[in-house]
Write an enzyme that holds these catalytic residues in place. Structure first.
Site, PDB file in Angstrom:
ATOM      1  N   ARG A  26      21.237  -9.143 -31.587  1.00 23.75           N
ATOM      2  CA  ARG A  26      20.169 -10.147 -31.420  1.00 23.75           C
ATOM      3  C   ARG A  26      18.890  -9.636 -32.079  1.00 23.75           C
ATOM      4  O   ARG A  26      18.046 -10.401 -32.506  1.00 23.75           O
ATOM      5  CB  ARG A  26      19.958 -10.463 -29.935  1.00 23.75           C
ATOM      6  CG  ARG A  26      18.734 -11.319 -29.643  1.00 23.75           C
ATOM      7  CD  ARG A  26      18.812 -12.065 -28.305  1.00 23.75           C
ATOM      8  NE  ARG A  26      19.162 -11.217 -27.186  1.00 23.75           N
ATOM      9  CZ  ARG A  26      18.308 -10.417 -26.541  1.00 23.75           C
ATOM     10  NH1 ARG A  26      17.042 -10.336 -26.902  1.00 23.75           N
ATOM     11  NH2 ARG A  26      18.719  -9.671 -25.529  1.00 23.75           N
ATOM     12  N   TYR A  42       8.660 -33.072 -42.078  1.00 25.39           N
ATOM     13  CA  TYR A  42      10.042 -33.235 -41.615  1.00 25.39           C
ATOM     14  C   TYR A  42       9.995 -33.627 -40.129  1.00 25.39           C
ATOM     15  O   TYR A  42       9.190 -33.073 -39.359  1.00 25.39           O
ATOM     16  CB  TYR A  42      10.816 -31.919 -41.816  1.00 25.39           C
ATOM     17  CG  TYR A  42      12.067 -31.849 -40.987  1.00 25.39           C
ATOM     18  CD1 TYR A  42      13.087 -32.775 -41.173  1.00 25.39           C
ATOM     19  CD2 TYR A  42      12.220 -30.890 -39.985  1.00 25.39           C
ATOM     20  CE1 TYR A  42      14.228 -32.746 -40.392  1.00 25.39           C
ATOM     21  CE2 TYR A  42      13.359 -30.851 -39.203  1.00 25.39           C
ATOM     22  CZ  TYR A  42      14.350 -31.789 -39.409  1.00 25.39           C
ATOM     23  OH  TYR A  42      15.480 -31.768 -38.625  1.00 25.39           O
ATOM     24  N   ASP A  62       6.258 -24.775 -45.811  1.00 33.09           N
ATOM     25  CA  ASP A  62       7.692 -25.064 -45.743  1.00 33.09           C
ATOM     26  C   ASP A  62       8.128 -25.382 -47.172  1.00 33.09           C
ATOM     27  O   ASP A  62       7.769 -26.426 -47.730  1.00 33.09           O
ATOM     28  CB  ASP A  62       7.948 -26.254 -44.799  1.00 33.09           C
ATOM     29  CG  ASP A  62       9.432 -26.569 -44.658  1.00 33.09           C
ATOM     30  OD1 ASP A  62      10.221 -26.203 -45.561  1.00 33.09           O
ATOM     31  OD2 ASP A  62       9.821 -27.195 -43.651  1.00 33.09           O
ATOM     32  N   LYS A  73      19.809 -25.515 -46.224  1.00 32.34           N
ATOM     33  CA  LYS A  73      19.783 -26.498 -47.311  1.00 32.34           C
ATOM     34  C   LYS A  73      20.152 -25.831 -48.647  1.00 32.34           C
ATOM     35  O   LYS A  73      21.203 -25.242 -48.754  1.00 32.34           O
ATOM     36  CB  LYS A  73      18.410 -27.166 -47.309  1.00 32.34           C
ATOM     37  CG  LYS A  73      18.003 -27.700 -45.930  1.00 32.34           C
ATOM     38  CD  LYS A  73      18.851 -28.858 -45.490  1.00 32.34           C
ATOM     39  CE  LYS A  73      18.849 -29.220 -44.028  1.00 32.34           C
ATOM     40  NZ  LYS A  73      17.741 -28.983 -43.180  1.00 32.34           N
TER      41      LYS A  73
HETATM   42  N1  PLP Z   1      12.158 -28.233 -42.972  1.00 27.41           N
HETATM   43  C1  PLP Z   1      12.615 -29.242 -43.718  1.00 27.41           C
HETATM   44  C2  PLP Z   1      11.815 -29.706 -44.905  1.00 27.41           C
HETATM   45  C3  PLP Z   1      13.824 -29.859 -43.394  1.00 27.41           C
HETATM   46  O1  PLP Z   1      14.274 -30.880 -44.147  1.00 27.41           O
HETATM   47  C4  PLP Z   1      14.548 -29.397 -42.254  1.00 27.41           C
HETATM   48  C5  PLP Z   1      15.813 -30.023 -41.865  1.00 27.41           C
HETATM   49  O2  PLP Z   1      16.219 -31.026 -42.406  1.00 27.41           O
HETATM   50  C6  PLP Z   1      14.020 -28.347 -41.507  1.00 27.41           C
HETATM   51  C7  PLP Z   1      12.832 -27.775 -41.902  1.00 27.41           C
HETATM   52  C8  PLP Z   1      14.743 -27.828 -40.285  1.00 27.41           C
HETATM   53  O3  PLP Z   1      15.803 -27.028 -40.675  1.00 27.41           O
HETATM   54  P1  PLP Z   1      17.118 -26.752 -39.785  1.00 27.41           P
HETATM   55  O4  PLP Z   1      17.851 -28.056 -39.707  1.00 27.41           O
HETATM   56  O5  PLP Z   1      17.835 -25.696 -40.541  1.00 27.41           O
HETATM   57  O6  PLP Z   1      16.657 -26.315 -38.446  1.00 27.41           O
END
Ligand code: PLP
Length: 402
Positions: A54, A118, A190, A215
């Site tokens: 962990r 998001y 992000d 992604k």
């Molecule tokens: N940031 C963006 C731009 C996203 O599109 C997403 C998920 O679609 C996330 C963060 C969150 O990622 P996760 O689904 O891996 O938790």
């Protein structure tokens, strides 16, 4: 030893396995030592090493080091030396984002961000962090005067998502970072849609970068992971480690291994993703069923000049608005044959989804509409297929949606 003891005990590790060409999956929860003094020193931090997965794990660390190197690629520090960064891998992008926020911001302090995030990040800010006493201000990040006013009043973090999900709005990272620095506020980005290959926020002055590594970084849609990357800083490293350790939002050896495997082809994938996306965006732009296309690679996109400066290519994410609203969007989605309807993005195959009812369903409808997420909006993550097959599939589905 008798059979029962023989069954439960591990064979002695063969040092030859360290010659494995591909990073092995260290599927172990704990690490055994001969001397209790060794473990005591690991617990106090006098010595570095593995204690419990962990906290840290060799395959996870291999992925962290690869991500840190990729993010720093081509960049230098103030002394002109190759930039060294710290990366921490998490169980998801949301785990990385929530840890980032808790590392930088506490009750009574403020996060300044955009309104068009998001959906999960939006919900985290308003439904989890705001009730904990963290002030959240969402504004239009192109209004630099307003951003400056907010940053000057008790702000602890400027949080930017560019290109934004799903309307592909892009923000000027260098201007925002300069503003944040002048106000003494750290900035985090992000960078999920762009990846470090297309955009390096730390080169523009950001202090930290987060990814949904689920992604494009993984690229194959087979593991949920997230990453937080930042400049080495003892205090921040300790805080991030403490939060990750105690929130228990760590990644694991298998998913880290899948990420390592996916990263091998990131450069070739991004090239093809971007090429296909430009062709798809051009097709959508010309089709009569489509009212508006959001793709920063199209010359008429308002952020096209900024993106030409800030990014190396335009990415693989496209959103578009169908003239016929929800009923047209529904017909279009039902008709697709090659493109798959699913949330998530960045996979080898093309994924299409409807943000208002899927990725952003949890966002307040008024806020959603204010962010441009209408009922006719469809989002695509353009994959690596032959572009002619994509064109045929999209054209027949769009014709049905007219
Ligand atoms: N940031 C963006 C731009 C996203 O599109 C997403 C998920 O679609 C996330 C963060 C969150 O990622 P996760 O689904 O891996 O938790």
């Amino acid at each position: 030893m008798r059979p029962a003891s023989l069954c439960v005990h591990e064979p002695h590790a063969d040092p030859e396995w360290l010659h494995a060409h591909i990073t092995p999956i260290a599927a172990t929860t704990t690490y055994a030592y001969e001397d209790p003094e060794h473990l005591r020193q690991l617990f106090t931090g006098e010595r570095s090493g593995y204690v419990y997965s962990r906290w840290s794990n060799p395959t996870v660390v291999a992925a962290e080091e690869k991500l840190a190197t990729l993010e720093a690629c081509g960049l230098c520090d103030d002394q002109g030396q190759p930039l060294r960064l710290k990366a921490r891998l998490f169980g998801s992008g949301m785990a990385a984002i929530s840890t980032l926020m808790l590392a930088f911001v506490g009750p009574g302090r403020k996060i300044v961000t955009q309104h068009n995030l998001y959906g999960g990040s939006h919900e985290l800010l308003l439904q989890v962090l705001r009730p904990l006493g963290i002030d959240v201000v969402m504004l239009h990040l192109k209004d630099l005067a307003q951003v400056e006013r907010e940053l000057q009043q008790n702000a602890a973090l400027l949080y930017v998502e560019t290109p934004s999900n799903p309307t592909l709005e892009c923000y000027d990272l260098a201007s925002l970072a300069a503003l944040a620095r002048s106000c003494g506020v750290p900035m985090a980005v992000d960078n999920t849609f762009a990846t470090p290959l297309l955009q390096q926020p730390l080169a523009c002055g950001a202090n930290a970068v987060v990814y949904s590594a689920t992604k494009f970084l993984n690229g194959h849609g087979n593991a949920v992971t997230g990453a937080l990357i930042f400049h080495p800083n003892e205090e921040l490293e300790k805080r991030v480690f403490m939060l990750a350790k105690l929130l228990g939002n760590n990644s694991n050896a298998f998913e880290a291994w899948l990420l390592l495997n996916g990263l091998k082809t990131l450069a070739v994938r991004m090239e093809r993703h971007c090429r296909n996306a430009l062709q798809v965006a051009t097709l959508l732009h010309r089709h009569p069923a489509v009212q508006r296309v959001y793709y920063p690679g199209l010359p008429d996109h308002p952020d096209h000049p900024l993106v030409r400066r800030q990014m190396k290519d335009f990415g693989a994410m496209i959103s578009f608005e169908l003239r016929g609203g929800w009923s047209a969007a529904r017909k279009f989605l039902q008709r697709l044959r090659l493109c798959r309807m699913a949330v998530s993005l960045g996979t080898t195959d093309t994924l299409v989804q409807h943000p208002a009812s899927m990725s952003h369903a949890g966002v307040d409808p008024d806020l959603r509409r204010a962010a441009g997420i209408t009922d006719g909006l469809v989002r695509m993550s353009v994959g690596l297929e032959d572009a002619n097959d994509l064109a045929e599939d999209l054209t027949q589905a769009l014709n049905a949606a007219e």
